[in-house]
Design a protein around this motif. Structure first.
Motif, PDB file in Angstrom:
ATOM      1  N   ALA A   1      -1.871  13.475   9.761  1.00  0.00           N
ATOM      2  CA  ALA A   1      -0.486  13.453   9.282  1.00  0.00           C
ATOM      3  C   ALA A   1      -0.439  13.644   7.774  1.00  0.00           C
ATOM      4  O   ALA A   1      -1.394  13.345   7.052  1.00  0.00           O
ATOM      5  N   GLU A   2       0.709  14.121   7.309  1.00  0.00           N
ATOM      6  CA  GLU A   2       0.920  14.413   5.883  1.00  0.00           C
ATOM      7  C   GLU A   2       1.396  13.190   5.105  1.00  0.00           C
ATOM      8  O   GLU A   2       0.902  12.895   4.019  1.00  0.00           O
ATOM      9  N   ALA A   3       2.383  12.493   5.642  1.00  0.00           N
ATOM     10  CA  ALA A   3       3.034  11.421   4.888  1.00  0.00           C
ATOM     11  C   ALA A   3       2.277  10.106   5.008  1.00  0.00           C
ATOM     12  O   ALA A   3       1.962   9.659   6.122  1.00  0.00           O
ATOM     13  N   THR A   4       2.007   9.477   3.880  1.00  0.00           N
ATOM     14  CA  THR A   4       1.343   8.177   3.909  1.00  0.00           C
ATOM     15  C   THR A   4       2.181   7.148   4.654  1.00  0.00           C
ATOM     16  O   THR A   4       1.644   6.299   5.368  1.00  0.00           O
ATOM     17  N   SER A   5       3.503   7.230   4.512  1.00  0.00           N
ATOM     18  CA  SER A   5       4.364   6.265   5.194  1.00  0.00           C
ATOM     19  C   SER A   5       4.222   6.365   6.702  1.00  0.00           C
ATOM     20  O   SER A   5       4.204   5.350   7.419  1.00  0.00           O
ATOM     21  N   GLU A   6       4.124   7.594   7.211  1.00  0.00           N
ATOM     22  CA  GLU A   6       3.996   7.775   8.656  1.00  0.00           C
ATOM     23  C   GLU A   6       2.658   7.241   9.153  1.00  0.00           C
ATOM     24  O   GLU A   6       2.568   6.638  10.231  1.00  0.00           O
ATOM     25  N   LYS A   7       1.611   7.440   8.357  1.00  0.00           N
ATOM     26  CA  LYS A   7       0.292   6.934   8.741  1.00  0.00           C
ATOM     27  C   LYS A   7       0.274   5.408   8.743  1.00  0.00           C
ATOM     28  O   LYS A   7      -0.237   4.778   9.682  1.00  0.00           O
ATOM     29  N   ILE A   8       0.824   4.810   7.695  1.00  0.00           N
ATOM     30  CA  ILE A   8       0.868   3.349   7.635  1.00  0.00           C
ATOM     31  C   ILE A   8       1.681   2.795   8.795  1.00  0.00           C
ATOM     32  O   ILE A   8       1.311   1.791   9.427  1.00  0.00           O
ATOM     33  N   ALA A   9       2.791   3.461   9.107  1.00  0.00           N
ATOM     34  CA  ALA A   9       3.610   3.033  10.234  1.00  0.00           C
ATOM     35  C   ALA A   9       2.808   3.057  11.533  1.00  0.00           C
ATOM     36  O   ALA A   9       2.925   2.142  12.365  1.00  0.00           O
ATOM     37  N   MET A  10       1.995   4.087  11.722  1.00  0.00           N
ATOM     38  CA  MET A  10       1.183   4.159  12.936  1.00  0.00           C
ATOM     39  C   MET A  10       0.157   3.026  12.972  1.00  0.00           C
ATOM     40  O   MET A  10      -0.123   2.457  14.043  1.00  0.00           O
ATOM     41  N   GLY A  11      -0.413   2.685  11.833  1.00  0.00           N
ATOM     42  CA  GLY A  11      -1.346   1.567  11.795  1.00  0.00           C
ATOM     43  C   GLY A  11      -0.695   0.287  12.301  1.00  0.00           C
ATOM     44  O   GLY A  11      -1.243  -0.429  13.159  1.00  0.00           O
ATOM     45  N   TRP A  12       0.505  -0.005  11.784  1.00  0.00           N
ATOM     46  CA  TRP A  12       1.219  -1.210  12.218  1.00  0.00           C
ATOM     47  C   TRP A  12       1.666  -1.092  13.673  1.00  0.00           C
ATOM     48  O   TRP A  12       1.669  -2.082  14.426  1.00  0.00           O
ATOM     49  N   HIS A  13       2.044   0.101  14.083  1.00  0.00           N
ATOM     50  CA  HIS A  13       2.476   0.316  15.463  1.00  0.00           C
ATOM     51  C   HIS A  13       1.363  -0.029  16.449  1.00  0.00           C
ATOM     52  O   HIS A  13       1.632  -0.536  17.555  1.00  0.00           O
ATOM     53  N   LEU A  14       0.111   0.231  16.054  1.00  0.00           N
ATOM     54  CA  LEU A  14      -1.022   0.038  16.954  1.00  0.00           C
ATOM     55  C   LEU A  14      -1.839  -1.208  16.647  1.00  0.00           C
ATOM     56  O   LEU A  14      -2.866  -1.441  17.293  1.00  0.00           O
ATOM     57  N   ASP A  15      -1.406  -2.017  15.683  1.00  0.00           N
ATOM     58  CA  ASP A  15      -2.162  -3.219  15.352  1.00  0.00           C
ATOM     59  C   ASP A  15      -2.288  -4.120  16.581  1.00  0.00           C
ATOM     60  O   ASP A  15      -1.302  -4.475  17.215  1.00  0.00           O
ATOM     61  N   GLY A  16      -3.521  -4.455  16.905  1.00  0.00           N
ATOM     62  CA  GLY A  16      -3.794  -5.280  18.069  1.00  0.00           C
ATOM     63  C   GLY A  16      -3.968  -4.494  19.352  1.00  0.00           C
ATOM     64  O   GLY A  16      -4.421  -5.040  20.362  1.00  0.00           O
ATOM     65  N   ARG A  17      -3.616  -3.209  19.321  1.00  0.00           N
ATOM     66  CA  ARG A  17      -3.761  -2.364  20.514  1.00  0.00           C
ATOM     67  C   ARG A  17      -4.843  -1.306  20.334  1.00  0.00           C
ATOM     68  O   ARG A  17      -5.290  -0.702  21.332  1.00  0.00           O
ATOM     69  N   ALA A  18      -5.245  -1.040  19.112  1.00  0.00           N
ATOM     70  CA  ALA A  18      -6.331  -0.100  18.824  1.00  0.00           C
ATOM     71  C   ALA A  18      -7.401  -0.806  18.011  1.00  0.00           C
ATOM     72  O   ALA A  18      -7.099  -1.699  17.210  1.00  0.00           O
ATOM     73  N   SER A  19      -8.637  -0.409  18.213  1.00  0.00           N
ATOM     74  CA  SER A  19      -9.722  -0.952  17.399  1.00  0.00           C
ATOM     75  C   SER A  19      -9.642  -0.432  15.971  1.00  0.00           C
ATOM     76  O   SER A  19      -9.955  -1.156  15.023  1.00  0.00           O
ATOM     77  N   ALA A  20      -9.227   0.836  15.831  1.00  0.00           N
ATOM     78  CA  ALA A  20      -9.075   1.415  14.491  1.00  0.00           C
ATOM     79  C   ALA A  20      -8.118   2.592  14.537  1.00  0.00           C
ATOM     80  O   ALA A  20      -8.031   3.307  15.545  1.00  0.00           O
ATOM     81  N   VAL A  21      -7.410   2.779  13.430  1.00  0.00           N
ATOM     82  CA  VAL A  21      -6.544   3.933  13.200  1.00  0.00           C
ATOM     83  C   VAL A  21      -6.948   4.540  11.871  1.00  0.00           C
ATOM     84  O   VAL A  21      -6.925   3.851  10.840  1.00  0.00           O
ATOM     85  N   VAL A  22      -7.334   5.817  11.888  1.00  0.00           N
ATOM     86  CA  VAL A  22      -7.698   6.496  10.648  1.00  0.00           C
ATOM     87  C   VAL A  22      -6.742   7.661  10.420  1.00  0.00           C
ATOM     88  O   VAL A  22      -6.324   8.335  11.364  1.00  0.00           O
ATOM     89  N   GLY A  23      -6.402   7.901   9.165  1.00  0.00           N
ATOM     90  CA  GLY A  23      -5.599   9.052   8.800  1.00  0.00           C
ATOM     91  C   GLY A  23      -6.485  10.201   8.352  1.00  0.00           C
ATOM     92  O   GLY A  23      -7.517   9.998   7.703  1.00  0.00           O
ATOM     93  N   THR A  24      -6.069  11.414   8.732  1.00  0.00           N
ATOM     94  CA  THR A  24      -6.730  12.624   8.241  1.00  0.00           C
ATOM     95  C   THR A  24      -5.646  13.604   7.785  1.00  0.00           C
ATOM     96  O   THR A  24      -4.467  13.307   7.845  1.00  0.00           O
ATOM     97  N   HIS A  25      -6.071  14.755   7.273  1.00  0.00           N
ATOM     98  CA  HIS A  25      -5.227  15.893   6.910  1.00  0.00           C
ATOM     99  C   HIS A  25      -5.023  16.057   5.411  1.00  0.00           C
ATOM    100  O   HIS A  25      -4.997  17.187   4.927  1.00  0.00           O
ATOM    101  N   THR A  26      -4.847  14.977   4.642  1.00  0.00           N
ATOM    102  CA  THR A  26      -4.507  15.170   3.230  1.00  0.00           C
ATOM    103  C   THR A  26      -5.732  15.324   2.336  1.00  0.00           C
ATOM    104  O   THR A  26      -5.588  15.635   1.152  1.00  0.00           O
ATOM    105  N   HIS A  27      -6.949  15.107   2.870  1.00  0.00           N
ATOM    106  CA  HIS A  27      -8.204  15.462   2.205  1.00  0.00           C
ATOM    107  C   HIS A  27      -8.524  14.622   0.972  1.00  0.00           C
ATOM    108  O   HIS A  27      -9.471  14.950   0.248  1.00  0.00           O
ATOM    109  N   VAL A  28      -7.757  13.583   0.698  1.00  0.00           N
ATOM    110  CA  VAL A  28      -8.032  12.701  -0.440  1.00  0.00           C
ATOM    111  C   VAL A  28      -8.276  11.299   0.105  1.00  0.00           C
ATOM    112  O   VAL A  28      -7.380  10.698   0.709  1.00  0.00           O
ATOM    113  N   GLN A  29      -9.475  10.783  -0.112  1.00  0.00           N
ATOM    114  CA  GLN A  29      -9.802   9.466   0.421  1.00  0.00           C
ATOM    115  C   GLN A  29      -8.982   8.380  -0.264  1.00  0.00           C
ATOM    116  O   GLN A  29      -8.920   8.299  -1.485  1.00  0.00           O
ATOM    117  N   THR A  30      -8.333   7.550   0.543  1.00  0.00           N
ATOM    118  CA  THR A  30      -7.511   6.465   0.005  1.00  0.00           C
ATOM    119  C   THR A  30      -8.310   5.165  -0.003  1.00  0.00           C
ATOM    120  O   THR A  30      -9.113   4.914   0.890  1.00  0.00           O
TER     121      THR A  30
END
Length: 264
Positions: free
Chosen positions: A151-180
């Protein structure tokens, strides 16, 4: 259990970096599952069957993709037959390939899911609803769930992290090529990082030759971007998961520069 996730591999320089670094990672983290995003592996746009075979031979166990999935036309010839390669699950129904797959390990199977964001990217199906659908369909079948959210937007990625908290072992963002620098464990045990970064040309702009990108910004005229050459950098993240619960217990960012990397 450990999972090493390698950020977007860009072009021949990225492939060179993977070949250089992967043996050391395998020595440092024996028995770790290795996953890589390969959507930029072929000249910065898409992936070929030959490149995928090269990655598998080096020890990559699964490949995720993204918005450049279809840029190499030959992908239509092999994506349906490669059960270790996944494209975003929220592409429309009937799209070739698969959006999730299973990785077998000694301590339990991993459900690996690929999703694509919609903010500043082409409008496709909702990634939030799609991941809910997948998790409901695969309910209680997997101890470990790992999600690459391209995904492009950091907000959308962070939202997905919270959306899956407790339901996924890990959520990683890709696409923007800059390590956060925001890797963390969310309150319900989900490992998270907004963007893993990239593997490829260090001195380009997101892996592309920088003069062309600068020209585009300065003039707003059409220009063809090509993958840069020269020195590489390598970005990844390693997660450690509880073997019994699948919850994330630790995460560590990996960042290597060709000039500083000590070859094994």
């Amino acid at each position: 259990m450990k999972i090493i996730f390698i950020g977007d591999i860009v072009g021949s320089v990225g492939r060179k970096a993977l070949k250089a670094v992967l043996p050391s990672l395998k020595d440092r983290y024996p028995n770790a599952v290795i996953i890589a995003n390969g959507e930029n592996a072929a000249a910065g746009r898409g992936i070929t069957a030959a490149i995928a075979r090269e990655f598998y031979a080096q020890g990559v166990q699964a490949i995720t993709l993204g918005n450049h999935t279809w840029d190499q036309k030959e992908i239509f010839e092999f994506i349906d037959d490669d059960d270790k390669m996944i494209r975003p699950a929220n592409f429309p129904p009937g799209t070739p390939g698969r959006g999730y797959t299973k990785i077998k390990t000694r301590v339990g199977d991993i459900l690996l899911i690929n999703l694509q964001g919609r903010t500043f990217l082409p409008p496709i199906d909702c990634p939030f609803r799609k991941v809910d659908e997948i998790l409901e369909q695969e309910k209680n079948q997997y101890k470990f769930v790992f999600v690459d959210f391209h995904a492009e937007a950091t907000s959308e990625k962070i939202a997905m992290g919270w959306h899956l908290d407790g339901r996924a072992s890990a959520v990683v963002g890709t696409h923007t090529h800059v390590q956060t620098n925001d890797n963390r464990i969310l309150p319900q045990g989900t490992g998270y990082v907004t963007d893993v970064g990239m593997v490829g040309p260090r001195d380009g702009i997101l892996g592309m030759e920088r003069n062309a990108v600068l020209y585009k910004f300065e003039t707003q005229l059409p220009v063809r971007f090509v993958v840069d050459e020269g020195k590489w950098h390598f970005h990844a993240v390693v997660f450690d998961f509880n073997d019994s619960t699948g919850a994330c217990e630790s995460s560590q960012l990996i960042r290597y520069d060709e000039d500083e990397f000590i070859f094994a």
